[in-house]
Design a protein around this motif. Sequence first.
Motif, PDB file in Angstrom:
ATOM      1  N   PRO A  16      40.796 -14.692 -87.918  1.00  0.00           N
ATOM      2  CA  PRO A  16      39.458 -15.298 -87.804  1.00  0.00           C
ATOM      3  C   PRO A  16      39.427 -16.693 -87.746  1.00  0.00           C
ATOM      4  O   PRO A  16      38.117 -17.337 -87.322  1.00  0.00           O
ATOM      5  N   GLU A  17      40.122 -17.511 -88.546  1.00  0.00           N
ATOM      6  CA  GLU A  17      39.868 -19.033 -88.523  1.00  0.00           C
ATOM      7  C   GLU A  17      39.984 -19.592 -87.249  1.00  0.00           C
ATOM      8  O   GLU A  17      39.418 -20.934 -87.039  1.00  0.00           O
ATOM      9  N   SER A  72      31.390 -18.179 -84.104  1.00  0.00           N
ATOM     10  CA  SER A  72      30.605 -16.918 -84.289  1.00  0.00           C
ATOM     11  C   SER A  72      30.321 -16.303 -83.014  1.00  0.00           C
ATOM     12  O   SER A  72      30.454 -15.341 -82.743  1.00  0.00           O
ATOM     13  N   ALA A  73      30.199 -17.294 -82.016  1.00  0.00           N
ATOM     14  CA  ALA A  73      29.865 -17.050 -80.487  1.00  0.00           C
ATOM     15  C   ALA A  73      30.950 -16.281 -79.871  1.00  0.00           C
ATOM     16  O   ALA A  73      30.889 -15.114 -79.373  1.00  0.00           O
ATOM     17  N   ASN A  74      32.192 -17.052 -80.252  1.00  0.00           N
ATOM     18  CA  ASN A  74      33.404 -16.279 -79.401  1.00  0.00           C
ATOM     19  C   ASN A  74      33.696 -14.833 -80.104  1.00  0.00           C
ATOM     20  O   ASN A  74      34.102 -13.945 -79.447  1.00  0.00           O
ATOM     21  N   PRO A 116      54.863 -19.858 -77.371  1.00  0.00           N
ATOM     22  CA  PRO A 116      54.475 -20.079 -76.083  1.00  0.00           C
ATOM     23  C   PRO A 116      53.391 -19.232 -75.635  1.00  0.00           C
ATOM     24  O   PRO A 116      52.555 -19.593 -74.742  1.00  0.00           O
ATOM     25  N   TRP A 117      53.111 -18.019 -75.858  1.00  0.00           N
ATOM     26  CA  TRP A 117      52.297 -17.093 -75.396  1.00  0.00           C
ATOM     27  C   TRP A 117      51.069 -17.021 -75.967  1.00  0.00           C
ATOM     28  O   TRP A 117      50.128 -16.459 -75.768  1.00  0.00           O
ATOM     29  N   LEU A 118      50.789 -17.658 -77.300  1.00  0.00           N
ATOM     30  CA  LEU A 118      49.809 -17.486 -78.189  1.00  0.00           C
ATOM     31  C   LEU A 118      48.692 -18.526 -77.433  1.00  0.00           C
ATOM     32  O   LEU A 118      49.103 -19.467 -76.905  1.00  0.00           O
ATOM     33  N   GLN A 119      47.372 -18.068 -77.529  1.00  0.00           N
ATOM     34  CA  GLN A 119      46.454 -18.828 -76.741  1.00  0.00           C
ATOM     35  C   GLN A 119      45.216 -19.187 -77.676  1.00  0.00           C
ATOM     36  O   GLN A 119      44.823 -18.249 -78.448  1.00  0.00           O
ATOM     37  N   PRO A 120      44.363 -20.221 -77.736  1.00  0.00           N
ATOM     38  CA  PRO A 120      43.328 -20.201 -78.272  1.00  0.00           C
ATOM     39  C   PRO A 120      42.002 -19.134 -77.456  1.00  0.00           C
ATOM     40  O   PRO A 120      42.125 -19.014 -76.592  1.00  0.00           O
ATOM     41  N   PRO A 121      41.334 -18.875 -78.487  1.00  0.00           N
ATOM     42  CA  PRO A 121      40.030 -17.925 -77.807  1.00  0.00           C
ATOM     43  C   PRO A 121      38.814 -18.658 -77.148  1.00  0.00           C
ATOM     44  O   PRO A 121      37.938 -19.064 -77.641  1.00  0.00           O
ATOM     45  N   THR A 122      39.109 -19.100 -75.916  1.00  0.00           N
ATOM     46  CA  THR A 122      38.161 -19.837 -75.148  1.00  0.00           C
ATOM     47  C   THR A 122      37.235 -18.486 -74.501  1.00  0.00           C
ATOM     48  O   THR A 122      37.644 -17.416 -74.284  1.00  0.00           O
ATOM     49  N   PRO A 123      35.758 -18.727 -74.438  1.00  0.00           N
ATOM     50  CA  PRO A 123      35.047 -17.926 -73.802  1.00  0.00           C
ATOM     51  C   PRO A 123      35.409 -17.303 -72.539  1.00  0.00           C
ATOM     52  O   PRO A 123      35.399 -15.956 -72.578  1.00  0.00           O
TER      53      PRO A 123
END
Length: 379
Positions: free
Chosen positions: A173-174, A178-180, A145-152
């Motif tokens: 990495p997946e 590239s921008a993030n 539940p603490w994992l999060q997607p890499p938003t800007p």
Amino acid sequence: MSPAFILKNGRIFDGRSFLSPGFSIVIRPPYILAITPHPPSHLPSIDLQGKVVAPGFIDLQVNGGGGKYTSLEPSEKSFHQIANAHLQKGTTSMLLTIITSAEDTRQKALSIMHSIMEKEQSLLAGAHLEGPFLNPSKKGAHHEPWLQPPTPALLKQISDEGGNVVKAITVSPELFTSANLDILLETGWILSAGHTTASFESAMSFFDHGGHMATHLFNTMPAITGREPGIVTAIFEHQGARAGIIADGHHVHPAAIRLAQKVMGDRLFLVSDATFLGQKDGEVHFGPTTFRMKDGICYNQEGKLAGSSISIGQAVQYCITKAGISDVDALRMATFTPASILKATDRIGRLRKGMLANMVILRENREVEKVYYEGELVE
């Protein structure tokens, strides 16, 4: 300032190779004054009687020790307890690892580390963030539940929080564009691939784009197959990729350690991934998760390995006595290579004039006998 002294009659490993016999180390805490065949005669000396003396060990992934955990109720007292537990085993520089945690826990831990680092010379070298940008399918013992997607926005927030305290961050990495990835690269942190399902192509792109290393090689990443070489093959092939490996006899088979060392050479280094150094068998309550220690091995409720209970010194000893790694390679994996990843070889990871006098003395069986931290004997 403590008085100067000499270590003589030791087999000196300088971080990359053994020196010829006949050299002595002259120390005035906290620094090495000289390594010379002609030490001053007026200083007191300690006869090492042929034992190995090497740079103090460097661990880029310490989760806990001495009954305390970086990511659970962080405090300056608990962090010092963790650091001292590892110091007594020969680790003289470390990154305390904050695994995937609640936001306030992460922020508090980073703030405390910042305060400690303002006072310490070398023991606490910084933080390693392991999460929250990890693939849930390879979460290992992390709390999903603490994992999060890499938003800007979140990447920028964590970059600001980590500042100069964070030295490394483990990501999948997946999950990244590239921008993030560029947002993290701007921090100057070491970007490490881990807890990942990355394909060979995705992993090569990560390392081409500026990724530096991989977290606990072979663990929480796909195995190599003929048609899917995966991230492990990318780590082996990409000359810019370094990798930490857990040599505790449980996480990785000794044959796999030998293979990785033969392929990667000085790009491979040791990590303890230690959470439970000194922990007794039984239940361990870690936030929302309960782990079980049995015979020195820790498992979560799903039966997955959850960190280790070793020190880097024990990993060095295992590599030499069980995995068939040479003294030179095993010691380099715990000293010069991690120091070079931290870009700190001007201070730690080597024995030479002007370096901090962080040293270990090893018995014939390569067990740590004595530890010197900044020239002072650790009791």
